[in-house]
Write a protein that holds these residues in place. Structure first.
Motif, PDB file in Angstrom:
ATOM      1  N   SER A   1     -10.313  44.991 -45.542  1.00  0.00           N
ATOM      2  CA  SER A   1     -11.348  44.087 -45.056  1.00  0.00           C
ATOM      3  C   SER A   1     -12.712  44.556 -45.537  1.00  0.00           C
ATOM      4  CB  SER A   1     -11.330  43.991 -43.525  1.00  0.00           C
ATOM      5  OG  SER A   1     -11.580  45.257 -42.939  1.00  0.00           O
TER       6      SER A   1
ATOM      7  N   HIS B   1     -17.128  42.940 -46.228  1.00  0.00           N
ATOM      8  CA  HIS B   1     -18.095  41.845 -46.237  1.00  0.00           C
ATOM      9  C   HIS B   1     -18.503  41.546 -47.678  1.00  0.00           C
ATOM     10  CE1 HIS B   1     -18.553  42.938 -41.965  1.00  0.00           C
ATOM     11  NE2 HIS B   1     -19.004  41.704 -41.801  1.00  0.00           N
TER      12      HIS B   1
ATOM     13  N   PRO C   1     -23.641  37.585 -44.962  1.00  0.00           N
ATOM     14  CA  PRO C   1     -22.507  38.498 -45.108  1.00  0.00           C
ATOM     15  C   PRO C   1     -21.249  37.878 -44.493  1.00  0.00           C
ATOM     16  CG  PRO C   1     -23.949  39.253 -43.336  1.00  0.00           C
ATOM     17  CD  PRO C   1     -24.598  38.034 -43.918  1.00  0.00           C
TER      18      PRO C   1
ATOM     19  N   PHE D   1     -17.295  38.053 -43.624  1.00  0.00           N
ATOM     20  CA  PHE D   1     -16.214  39.018 -43.410  1.00  0.00           C
ATOM     21  C   PHE D   1     -14.899  38.447 -43.918  1.00  0.00           C
ATOM     22  CE2 PHE D   1     -12.752  40.727 -40.777  1.00  0.00           C
ATOM     23  CZ  PHE D   1     -12.935  42.090 -40.966  1.00  0.00           C
ATOM     24  N   TRP D   2     -14.129  39.286 -44.612  1.00  0.00           N
ATOM     25  CA  TRP D   2     -12.816  38.891 -45.114  1.00  0.00           C
ATOM     26  C   TRP D   2     -11.786  39.956 -44.745  1.00  0.00           C
ATOM     27  CZ3 TRP D   2     -10.388  42.196 -48.562  1.00  0.00           C
ATOM     28  CH2 TRP D   2     -11.197  43.160 -49.179  1.00  0.00           C
TER      29      TRP D   2
ATOM     30  N   ARG E   1     -19.484  31.471 -41.611  1.00  0.00           N
ATOM     31  CA  ARG E   1     -20.827  31.781 -41.108  1.00  0.00           C
ATOM     32  C   ARG E   1     -20.963  31.390 -39.635  1.00  0.00           C
ATOM     33  NH1 ARG E   1     -25.333  28.319 -44.062  1.00  0.00           N
ATOM     34  NH2 ARG E   1     -24.534  29.395 -45.926  1.00  0.00           N
TER      35      ARG E   1
ATOM     36  N   ARG F   1     -17.163  38.294 -37.411  1.00  0.00           N
ATOM     37  CA  ARG F   1     -17.968  39.401 -37.917  1.00  0.00           C
ATOM     38  C   ARG F   1     -18.931  38.991 -39.026  1.00  0.00           C
ATOM     39  NH1 ARG F   1     -12.779  41.664 -36.937  1.00  0.00           N
ATOM     40  NH2 ARG F   1     -12.818  43.553 -35.625  1.00  0.00           N
ATOM     41  N   SER F   2     -18.991  37.709 -39.341  1.00  0.00           N
ATOM     42  CA  SER F   2     -19.890  37.239 -40.394  1.00  0.00           C
ATOM     43  C   SER F   2     -21.301  37.015 -39.855  1.00  0.00           C
ATOM     44  CB  SER F   2     -19.357  35.947 -41.024  1.00  0.00           C
ATOM     45  OG  SER F   2     -18.184  36.204 -41.765  1.00  0.00           O
TER      46      SER F   2
END
Length: 397
Positions: free
Chosen positions: A83, A85, A93, A95-96, A173, A177-178
């Motif tokens: 994982s 950003h 930013p 999160f993936w 967005r 966590r983005s």
């Protein structure tokens, strides 16, 4: 005790007055008891319902209480994943999280055949870390709904990983966590998705044919992303991400119309807390079409958008990828008319309508839909202008 003579002096109009206003007095009494525990912002919301609604239309304002975040995080801790950003051109930013293919020995069961909204999203899930590494046959990107996050699609992530795909979930967005940025009801979010995928491809995370699956707001984002991936990225060449199939579950057709359909339904649903009950009761008391129109106009100003012109059907008609639309016939959040309108807007798209499923249950029905989704991805290996295949019929519920 009140003497009978005093009773006789009460005018008839005053004697009947409490019966007429009793519901409002009860609501006012509840407000008096609960406002002391409210924040100043909640008090402002009750005083300005149009502004409060506009704020919720402009940004989610929190995580859905239906999302079992702690349980999802505990499950994710038991299996390997990567994982991070990625920053977009807008400075968001994103999160993936990536999961590699393998045998996770997943056991999944949907428990929501009966009950309220929380029960409609309930499930059991167990899994184990794969013993052997498997080369990915492709990549599937998963996009969540409003007030959810990438973890909400964990069952689908594992299911598709077991079928040989690397799965990547994104927190859109304003979610998870983005970072925060103006919502675009799928338009700006799609630009984020494309930017993230290009960077992840450069890192080697996106490999083989790329497929996209989205739910609700994530489904609209998936459709806009499918259109954007078919547009030249540098003015000369179409993006080479090898976009394959797209699955869009319970997408809206037009953002403004979806809000006008959804808000009245949400005001009638069972609240999750006493504070929410009070806010809903107050809004129901004050609710009228003009209030909703004012809230949408306010949200337009906040977002610098015209929500009535967020046209997912037009984007779908321009997308070169094969798109499978799936909608539950009993959907009250985003009524099935939206799915039918999308299907009519794009003859190349394929459309499935499931009886007995609503907005909450449909994405949970891996037992009915997993073979259909897996078959769709297997038969849509890359973008093309030819006819799209007919989808595999879902299993009976």
């Amino acid at each position: 005790a009140v003497p009978c003579g005093e009773c006789d002096t009460i005018p008839p109009a005053r004697a009947a007055w409490p019966r007429r206003v009793l519901p409002r007095l009860l609501l006012l009494a509840a407000a008096c008891l609960l406002l002391a525990g409210f924040t100043h912002s909640r008090t402002r919301e009750l005083a300005d319902p149009a502004g409060a609604l506009a704020a919720r239309l402009a940004a989610p304002g929190g995580v859905s209480p239906l999302l079992p975040s702690a349980r999802i995080e505990a499950l994710l801790a038991t299996v390997p994943s990567r994982s991070g950003h990625v920053a977009t051109a807008d400075g968001v930013p994103v999160f993936w999280r990536a999961m590699d293919p393998g045998d996770y020995r997943m056991h999944y069961a949907w428990l929501g055949a009966h009950g309220g909204q929380r029960q409609r999203m309930d499930y059991t899930l167990s899994m184990r870390a794969p013993v052997h590494a498997v080369a990915p046959r492709g990549t599937v990107v998963l996009l969540h709904g409003w007030m959810m996050d990438g973890g909400s699609l964990l069952p689908w992530s594992v299911e598709l990983a077991q079928r040989g795909y690397r799965t990547i979930t994104l927190d859109l967005r304003n979610h998870g966590r983005s970072g925060t940025a103006p919502s675009g009801y799928g338009t700006r979010e799609a630009a984020d998705v494309v930017a993230v995928l290009r960077q992840l491809r450069a890192r080697g995370e996106v490999t083989g044919p790329l497929h996209v699956m989205g739910v609700s707001y994530g489904a609209a984002t998936a459709i806009f992303a499918a259109r954007d991936l078919g547009v030249p990225s540098d003015g000369n060449e179409v993006d080479d991400l090898q976009l394959g199939g797209v699955v869009a579950m319970e997408s809206f057709d037009n953002a403004g119309r979806a809000i006008r359909d959804m808000v009245p339904h949400m005001l009638q649903r069972a609240p999750d807390s006493t504070g929410e009950w009070l806010a809903q009761a107050w809004l129901r008391w004050r609710f009228e079409p003009r209030l909703l129109d004012a809230a949408i106009a306010d949200a337009d100003r906040r977002l610098a958008l015209d929500l009535d012109r967020i046209d997912v059907g037009a984007a779908l008609a321009q997308a070169p990828a094969c798109v499978l639309l799936i909608h539950g016939r009993d959907d009250a959040h985003v009524p099935v008319a939206h799915g039918r309108a999308l299907a009519a807007a794009a003859p190349r798209a394929r459309y499935l309508e499931l009886a007995g499923e609503d907005h909450l249950s449909l994405p949970m029905r891996l037992d009915r839909l997993a073979p259909t989704v897996e078959d769709w991805f297997a038969r849509t290996p890359g973008t093309g202008d030819g006819a799209c295949p007919q989808p595999l019929a879902p299993r009976h519920g």
